[in-house]
Design an enzyme around this catalytic site. Structure first.
Site, PDB file in Angstrom:
ATOM      1  N   ARG A 225     -20.568  36.241 -38.501  1.00  0.00           N
ATOM      2  CA  ARG A 225     -19.798  35.628 -37.412  1.00  0.00           C
ATOM      3  C   ARG A 225     -18.400  36.263 -37.338  1.00  0.00           C
ATOM      4  NH1 ARG A 225     -18.053  29.871 -40.242  1.00  0.00           N
ATOM      5  NH2 ARG A 225     -16.124  30.710 -41.093  1.00  0.00           N
ATOM      6  N   GLY A 226     -17.628  35.797 -36.364  1.00  0.00           N
ATOM      7  CA  GLY A 226     -16.217  36.168 -36.260  1.00  0.00           C
ATOM      8  C   GLY A 226     -16.004  37.675 -36.152  1.00  0.00           C
ATOM      9  N   ALA A 297     -15.705  40.518 -45.324  1.00  0.00           N
ATOM     10  CA  ALA A 297     -15.843  39.116 -45.754  1.00  0.00           C
ATOM     11  C   ALA A 297     -14.530  38.639 -46.361  1.00  0.00           C
ATOM     12  CB  ALA A 297     -16.975  38.982 -46.773  1.00  0.00           C
ATOM     13  N   GLY A 298     -14.109  37.462 -45.972  1.00  0.00           N
ATOM     14  CA  GLY A 298     -12.857  36.935 -46.513  1.00  0.00           C
ATOM     15  C   GLY A 298     -12.798  35.431 -46.312  1.00  0.00           C
ATOM     16  N   LEU A 304       0.280  25.257 -51.086  1.00  0.00           N
ATOM     17  CA  LEU A 304       1.564  25.800 -51.555  1.00  0.00           C
ATOM     18  C   LEU A 304       1.416  26.257 -53.000  1.00  0.00           C
ATOM     19  CD1 LEU A 304       4.079  23.140 -50.161  1.00  0.00           C
ATOM     20  CD2 LEU A 304       3.577  25.407 -49.227  1.00  0.00           C
ATOM     21  N   ALA A 306       3.280  25.792 -55.439  1.00  0.00           N
ATOM     22  CA  ALA A 306       3.634  24.707 -56.366  1.00  0.00           C
ATOM     23  C   ALA A 306       2.458  23.756 -56.603  1.00  0.00           C
ATOM     24  CB  ALA A 306       4.829  23.928 -55.810  1.00  0.00           C
ATOM     25  N   TYR A 361      -4.117  33.901 -50.729  1.00  0.00           N
ATOM     26  CA  TYR A 361      -4.661  34.780 -49.685  1.00  0.00           C
ATOM     27  C   TYR A 361      -3.800  36.041 -49.554  1.00  0.00           C
ATOM     28  CZ  TYR A 361      -6.353  36.033 -44.956  1.00  0.00           C
ATOM     29  OH  TYR A 361      -6.878  36.672 -43.852  1.00  0.00           O
ATOM     30  N   LYS A 365      -4.809  39.946 -50.055  1.00  0.00           N
ATOM     31  CA  LYS A 365      -4.730  40.942 -48.974  1.00  0.00           C
ATOM     32  C   LYS A 365      -3.708  42.043 -49.314  1.00  0.00           C
ATOM     33  CE  LYS A 365      -7.818  39.086 -46.234  1.00  0.00           C
ATOM     34  NZ  LYS A 365      -9.101  39.752 -45.985  1.00  0.00           N
ATOM     35  N   THR A 396     -10.144  33.607 -33.008  1.00  0.00           N
ATOM     36  CA  THR A 396     -11.433  33.334 -33.667  1.00  0.00           C
ATOM     37  C   THR A 396     -11.570  31.816 -33.819  1.00  0.00           C
ATOM     38  OG1 THR A 396     -10.400  33.421 -35.844  1.00  0.00           O
ATOM     39  CG2 THR A 396     -11.397  35.456 -35.053  1.00  0.00           C
TER      40      THR A 396
HETATM   41  P1  NAD Z   1     -14.842  33.961 -40.684  1.00  0.00           P
HETATM   42  O1  NAD Z   1     -14.636  32.864 -41.648  1.00  0.00           O
HETATM   43  O2  NAD Z   1     -15.169  33.608 -39.261  1.00  0.00           O
HETATM   44  O3  NAD Z   1     -15.983  34.961 -41.205  1.00  0.00           O
HETATM   45  C1  NAD Z   1     -16.016  35.417 -42.539  1.00  0.00           C
HETATM   46  C2  NAD Z   1     -17.453  35.720 -42.913  1.00  0.00           C
HETATM   47  O4  NAD Z   1     -17.453  36.141 -44.280  1.00  0.00           O
HETATM   48  C3  NAD Z   1     -18.362  34.513 -42.794  1.00  0.00           C
HETATM   49  O5  NAD Z   1     -19.536  34.836 -42.089  1.00  0.00           O
HETATM   50  C4  NAD Z   1     -18.645  34.149 -44.246  1.00  0.00           C
HETATM   51  O6  NAD Z   1     -19.917  33.545 -44.454  1.00  0.00           O
HETATM   52  C5  NAD Z   1     -18.544  35.519 -44.918  1.00  0.00           C
HETATM   53  N1  NAD Z   1     -18.323  35.365 -46.355  1.00  0.00           N
HETATM   54  C6  NAD Z   1     -17.440  34.541 -46.969  1.00  0.00           C
HETATM   55  N2  NAD Z   1     -17.616  34.604 -48.293  1.00  0.00           N
HETATM   56  C7  NAD Z   1     -18.614  35.480 -48.545  1.00  0.00           C
HETATM   57  C8  NAD Z   1     -19.258  35.949 -49.706  1.00  0.00           C
HETATM   58  N3  NAD Z   1     -18.901  35.505 -50.928  1.00  0.00           N
HETATM   59  N4  NAD Z   1     -20.247  36.850 -49.598  1.00  0.00           N
HETATM   60  C9  NAD Z   1     -20.634  37.300 -48.380  1.00  0.00           C
HETATM   61  N5  NAD Z   1     -20.069  36.883 -47.219  1.00  0.00           N
HETATM   62  C10 NAD Z   1     -19.068  35.982 -47.313  1.00  0.00           C
HETATM   63  O7  NAD Z   1     -13.530  34.858 -40.749  1.00  0.00           O
HETATM   64  P2  NAD Z   1     -12.877  35.889 -39.684  1.00  0.00           P
HETATM   65  O8  NAD Z   1     -11.771  35.185 -38.983  1.00  0.00           O
HETATM   66  O9  NAD Z   1     -13.942  36.550 -38.886  1.00  0.00           O
HETATM   67  O10 NAD Z   1     -12.207  36.934 -40.691  1.00  0.00           O
HETATM   68  C11 NAD Z   1     -12.827  38.135 -41.105  1.00  0.00           C
HETATM   69  C12 NAD Z   1     -11.844  38.920 -41.963  1.00  0.00           C
HETATM   70  O11 NAD Z   1     -10.650  39.135 -41.233  1.00  0.00           O
HETATM   71  C13 NAD Z   1     -11.415  38.193 -43.240  1.00  0.00           C
HETATM   72  O12 NAD Z   1     -11.271  39.128 -44.278  1.00  0.00           O
HETATM   73  C14 NAD Z   1     -10.084  37.582 -42.865  1.00  0.00           C
HETATM   74  O13 NAD Z   1      -9.290  37.361 -43.996  1.00  0.00           O
HETATM   75  C15 NAD Z   1      -9.529  38.670 -41.975  1.00  0.00           C
HETATM   76  N6  NAD Z   1      -8.477  38.222 -41.039  1.00  0.00           N
HETATM   77  C16 NAD Z   1      -8.723  37.342 -40.029  1.00  0.00           C
HETATM   78  C17 NAD Z   1      -7.693  36.980 -39.158  1.00  0.00           C
HETATM   79  C18 NAD Z   1      -7.913  36.035 -37.993  1.00  0.00           C
HETATM   80  O14 NAD Z   1      -6.979  35.816 -37.212  1.00  0.00           O
HETATM   81  N7  NAD Z   1      -9.095  35.459 -37.817  1.00  0.00           N
HETATM   82  C19 NAD Z   1      -6.426  37.513 -39.322  1.00  0.00           C
HETATM   83  C20 NAD Z   1      -6.198  38.396 -40.375  1.00  0.00           C
HETATM   84  C21 NAD Z   1      -7.237  38.760 -41.208  1.00  0.00           C
END
Ligand code: NAD
Length: 455
Positions: A225-226, A297-298, A304, A306, A361, A365, A396
């Site tokens: 997704r996303g 994936a993230g 906080l 603290a 986080y 990153k 998203t």
């Molecule tokens: P999201 O939560 O919609 O999608 C993340 C996907 O990663 C999910 O499908 C989830 O199931 C998968 N995932 C999580 N843990 C996992 C694991 N252990 N093994 C395999 N898959 C796993 O997030 P997103 O908003 O689409 O973000 C995608 C990336 O972009 C992330 O790394 C996020 O930190 C980064 N990001 C997003 C934004 C934003 O505005 N949405 C901004 C900066 C960075």
């Protein structure tokens, strides 16, 4: 309608009459569309060696060239879709003045969604004035990005003195095209390409503008997704064969992504101790190699510092950093990564600027950025690159759930005055994933519309 109601409302002339500024609708890539929607003006100062090859690239892409004199302009209204300045040979303040002389009238003619692209030199440590001038270009571009209106962007490529002309092509194409809609105010270094020397554009294997990733095997983690799903869709659109990875709980959505991209799905928790082994086994059995690995994936577990607990800390570090370290180490040790291998890591502007409640986080990153810089020279030895993309505010499900005030602030505090779309991150990944992008490694490219945060 987008989910940015304010931007949609601002298109209405009645609303504009109330003094509400119009928020631009960004031009985005559609297959088959021309590189630019109008003519480009190309100039150089100090006798740079990239102006002619860039003219050839534009001509090859069917872009009409405009003349400096606006009366000879190619566009019906004298507007320019792009202004490109080769300042790679700029060394003196006189060269800088010549750059200003070229840019001022040109920028006035920049069309909506236009592109300002500068090529500059690496600072020369032996020549103080030249080093100052090289850095001055940075200031010009970052300021121009804040000045140009209506969806236009400004970016800088800093080119290594030994980089052959073709090494900038994929970056020039990306930064001029609608694919870079949300990449603004960025400075990207282009070096001597790593790996095998690729045929010059238009020679033995003509560059396929619409399918620059044809036949490349690309792994995308978090693809259900996303942003991850958008990366899978975009890389597949550009010709890649997708291996979509996500946790078993996301199996149904993952299968949908694999089906619509014509790729394969691998249900895998990337934090499992045998995750790298299982992924590499899947790649070996199905494809015999991998060309592109996108660590997307993230997760977030905000608290906080603290009030932070080990569970939240470890969960975020495990997915966002530890799993990437482990897979990259396995790729470096093994022989599956091809000799035009491209690793692209999704970081975040939180990892650059920090963010309240996100010490875990932001640590993960920022850690990704450190990892990319340390890995780049190691991978270069075998022809592969590694880069990070750092998204800012992207529309998203996650950002849709933010409180209204925080969401509005996040959307507007950038030069394009709106959030980016998942496809904007995906297009940036697509550029770095190309075999032709071998000159770009160890870089962090923000996809943030020149967000004020961490700038
Ligand atoms: P999201 O939560 O919609 O999608 C993340 C996907 O990663 C999910 O499908 C989830 O199931 C998968 N995932 C999580 N843990 C996992 C694991 N252990 N093994 C395999 N898959 C796993 O997030 P997103 O908003 O689409 O973000 C995608 C990336 O972009 C992330 O790394 C996020 O930190 C980064 N990001 C997003 C934004 C934003 O505005 N949405 C901004 C900066 C960075």
């Amino acid at each position: 309608m987008s989910n940015d109601t304010f931007r949609d409302l601002s298109q209405n002339p009645l609303v504009q009459r109330l003094g509400v500024p119009r928020i631009p609708v960004l031009r985005r890539h559609t297959p088959g569309a021309p590189l630019l929607a109008g003519p480009a003006l190309v100039g150089s100062v100090g006798g740079g060696r990239f102006a002619e090859p860039m003219r050839a690239l534009l001509k090859d892409a069917g872009v009409p060239e405009s003349m400096t004199d606006s009366s000879l302009a190619g566009g019906d209204d004298g507007r320019l879709a792009a202004v490109v300045l080769d300042a790679t040979a700029a060394r003196t303040l006189d060269d800088l003045a010549a750059a200003q002389e070229f840019l001022t009238p040109a920028v006035r003619r920049l069309a909506p969604n236009g592109r300002l692209l500068l090529l500059g030199p690496e600072p020369d440590a032996d020549d103080v004035e030249a080093a100052a001038v090289a850095q001055a270009l940075d200031g010009i571009v970052r300021s121009a990005a804040k000045e140009v209106r209506a969806g236009a962007t400004a970016n800088l490529l800093v080119v290594h003195p030994d980089a052959p002309p073709a090494s900038v092509d994929s970056s020039v194409r990306f930064l001029l095209s609608a694919r870079s809609a949300y990449v603004d105010g960025q400075v990207v270094h282009v070096g001597v390409p790593v790996g095998p020397v690729l045929d010059p554009v238009g020679m033995d294997s003509p560059y396929d503008v619409d399918r620059p990733l044809a036949g490349r095997v690309a792994v995308v983690t978090g693809a259900a997704r996303g942003i991850g799903a958008a990366i899978a869709d975009t890389l597949a659109r550009d010709g890649a064969v997708i291996v979509a990875v996500d946790v078993p709980a996301a199996g149904a959505a993952l299968a949908d992504v694999a089906n619509r991209t014509g790729g394969t799905a691998l249900q895998l928790d990337i934090t499992a101790t045998d995750a790298a082994e299982r992924l590499l086994a899947h790649l070996r059995e199905r494809h015999g190699r991998v060309d592109v690995v996108v660590h997307n994936a993230g997760i977030t577990r905000d608290k906080l510092l603290a009030n932070m607990d080990a569970d939240r800390w470890n969960a975020v570090l495990a997915v966002n950093l530890r799993a990437q370290l482990a897979l990259n180490a396995a790729l470096l040790e093994g022989d599956l990564l091809s000799d035009t291998g491209r690793i692209v890591c999704v970081a975040s502007t939180s990892g650059i600027a920090g963010n309240r409640g996100q010490s875990n986080y932001a640590a993960s990153k920022a850690g990704v950025i450190g990892m990319v810089r340390a890995l780049a020279p190691r991978l270069a030895q075998r022809g592969a690159t590694v880069n990070a993309v750092a998204p800012g505010f992207i529309e998203t499900e996650m950002t849709a759930r933010m409180p209204l005030g925080t969401r509005e602030a996040g959307r507007r505090i950038n030069s394009l005055r709106q959030g980016g779309l998942p496809v904007d991150v995906a297009e940036t990944v697509g550029w770095l994933a190309q075999a032709e992008s071998g000159g770009v490694t160890g870089q962090v490219v923000r996809v943030c519309g020149q967000s004020m945060i961490g700038a």
